[in-house]
Design an enzyme around this catalytic site. Structure first.
Site, short mmCIF file in Angstrom:
data_model
loop_
_atom_site.label_atom_id
_atom_site.label_comp_id
_atom_site.label_asym_id
_atom_site.label_seq_id
_atom_site.Cartn_x
_atom_site.Cartn_y
_atom_site.Cartn_z
N ASP A 26 -8.02 -5.75 0.33
CA ASP A 26 -8.44 -6.40 -1.11
C ASP A 26 -7.83 -8.71 -0.59
O ASP A 26 -8.74 -9.21 -1.43
CB ASP A 26 -8.18 -6.10 -2.71
CG ASP A 26 -8.53 -5.06 -2.17
OD1 ASP A 26 -9.51 -5.23 -2.20
OD2 ASP A 26 -7.45 -4.16 -2.66
N HIS A 73 1.05 -1.10 0.12
CA HIS A 73 -0.56 0.01 0.23
C HIS A 73 1.17 1.56 0.10
O HIS A 73 1.74 1.54 0.52
CB HIS A 73 -1.53 0.27 0.70
CG HIS A 73 -2.02 0.60 1.66
ND1 HIS A 73 -2.29 2.61 1.67
CD2 HIS A 73 -3.13 0.60 1.22
CE1 HIS A 73 -3.56 2.85 1.36
NE2 HIS A 73 -3.65 1.56 1.13
#
Ligand code: CMC
Length: 426
Positions: free
Chosen positions: A361, A303
């Site tokens: 996710d 991320h």
């Protein structure tokens, strides 16, 4: 820390204000830099650039903290509901009971879509990706609801916000039904937001959807986890589109387009496909080697902001176990692959050195599949839930008196000025 920063170039010194938010690093205000020093700053990908001031969401990526209007995501996921979080994001405070009643009524009574809108779906190929349908259909809302496209009218801004939060499940369910060749199911006002959506997806004329409180709660929690996430690619797209004064439906359609990419919201679909391709635990070492050889990415990992466990991933993992248990799939081989892959990656120096942790996710695809959704619907569900974040951020931008049209600059590295050469002389 000082209140100004000095910038020196070619013997010229410019003093720049240093701004401080409630939390997070200080921000050097460079708005006057070009006027005073005749230079631009260069930051593709916005590695060090704050693009706006916002009061909605705060992330501390090193500590793995995510707050909406000050409330930790863990507490909201555990104690709140998606519609309450919607109110919080839009209005800044949690609603009182009467405020919530009015809000819930406003959302519930905007869930239907114009009858002519339904015909719009028929123009798509039956095998169209539901995200392609979402992008087109949401953009088309501006052709149906002219009475809420004036961005300068606060009442119209709020109605468009309600309409989008309310209609997104109806549109998403229709995109799903259309791809299945099943008739559309109309919303029911007596159901909760999550129940209504699940029913519109899974009811068929021959058999009504059977409510399951564990699965409905999980759906609602998944919506909460995706509701907003600060200035990510799709939210920045919505803000940039909206900065020109474009109507909110068009701006949200732009956000959906940006979300679709596999590095952003499209990662949930890609992640489940990746886990399915790996298939069995014994194939993990070979797969991980491929990541380290840079042949592909480990989807659902990494991320831009989190250099620690994504707090949403923690809740998602827990929800995943609850859902799989409820549907009797605790031994799902894909879940076994995911858990082992996570363990391997978290102890491998390649991922440790780069601070790559599971993001939201990683476990969402397995959970959504267990709820009955095919992979191509995963990003649609993300878009449905993120709509409130996009619209809250869009509203905040329009209501910010310092707001200007977004217009980045560039370093031009193309040809210098030259004269046109006629084709017979080239
Ligand atoms: N697998 C393997 N290596 C990775 C991964 C990954 N998933 N993510 C980052 N890296 C490596 C990258 O190659 C780079 O290595 P090096 O420094 O040796 O070149 C280093 O880690 C830093 O990565 P980056 O690409 O500079 O980081 P970024 O901040 O630009 O990208 C990201 C962030 C999310 C796009 C990226 O981590 C990624 O592509 N992850 C996989 C897709 C994914 O799961 N996306 C969902 C994000 S969370 C939900 C959402 O907000 O949409």
């Amino acid at each position: 820390m000082a209140n100004t920063a000095k910038f020196e170039i070619d013997g010229k010194t410019v003093e720049l204000p240093v701004l401080r938010g409630t939390d997070g690093p200080a921000v050097v205000d460079i708005r006057k830099l070009y006027a005073e020093a005749d230079v631009f700053t260069y930051d593709p990908g916005f590695m060090s650039t704050a693009s706006c001031e916002s009061k909605i969401t705060f992330i501390d990526g090193d500590a793995g903290i995510l707050l909406h209007r000050g409330y930790p995501i863990m507490e909201l996921a555990e104690k709140s509901s998606f519609l309450e979080v919607c109110y919080l994001l839009l209005h800044g405070e949690l609603p009182t009971a009467p405020e919530f009643e009015v809000f819930e009524h406003n959302i519930t009574y905007h869930t239907m879509i114009h009858e002519q809108f339904d015909r719009f779906f028929m123009g798509f190929r039956r095998d169209a990706h539901p995200m392609a349908i979402m992008t087109g259909a949401v953009g088309a809302l501006s052709a149906f609801y002219h009475d809420s496209t004036n961005v300068n009218d606060p009442a119209q801004r709020m109605i468009s916000a309600h309409r989008m939060i309310a209609k997104m499940p109806t549109i998403a369910a229709r995109a799903f039904k259309y791809s299945r060749g099943q008739p559309f199911v109309f919303p029911r006002n007596e159901l909760s937001y999550a129940e209504n959506f699940l029913r519109m997806c899974f009811s068929v004329p021959a058999e009504d959807w059977v409510p399951n409180p564990v699965l409905t709660k999980a759906m609602d929690r998944i919506f909460i986890l995706h509701a907003d996430h600060e200035q990510n690619a799709s939210t920045s797209t919505v803000r940039l589109a909206g900065s020109s004064g474009a109507n909110p439906f068009a701006c949200i359609a732009a956000g959906i387009a940006s979300l679709w990419g596999p590095k952003h919201g499209g990662a949930n679909e890609e992640c489940l496909n990746m886990l399915t391709d790996i298939g069995t635990v014994d194939k993990i070492p070979e797969f991980v080697q491929g990541v380290k050889d840079r042949r592909y990415l480990l989807m659902g990992f990494g991320h831009r902001v989190y250099k620690n466990y994504d707090p949403r991933a923690t809740v998602m993992q827990q929800t995943c176990h609850e859902v799989l248990k409820e549907v009797g799939a605790e031994n799902d081989p894909i879940l076994q692959v995911a858990m082992e892959l996570e363990k391997v990656a978290l102890s491998d120096p390649y991922f440790v050195e780069r601070k790559l942790y599971p993001n939201v996710d990683f476990y969402s695809g397995i959970t959504l599949r267990a709820l009955g959704f095919p992979p191509e619907m995963f990003t649609v569900l993300f878009a449905l839930a993120r709509t409130v974040g996009w619209i809250a951020q869009w509203k905040e931008m329009i209501e910010d008196p310092s707001q200007k049209i977004g217009r980045p600059r560039q370093i031009y590295t193309g040809a210098p000025a030259r004269s046109f050469v006629p084709v017979d002389k080239r």
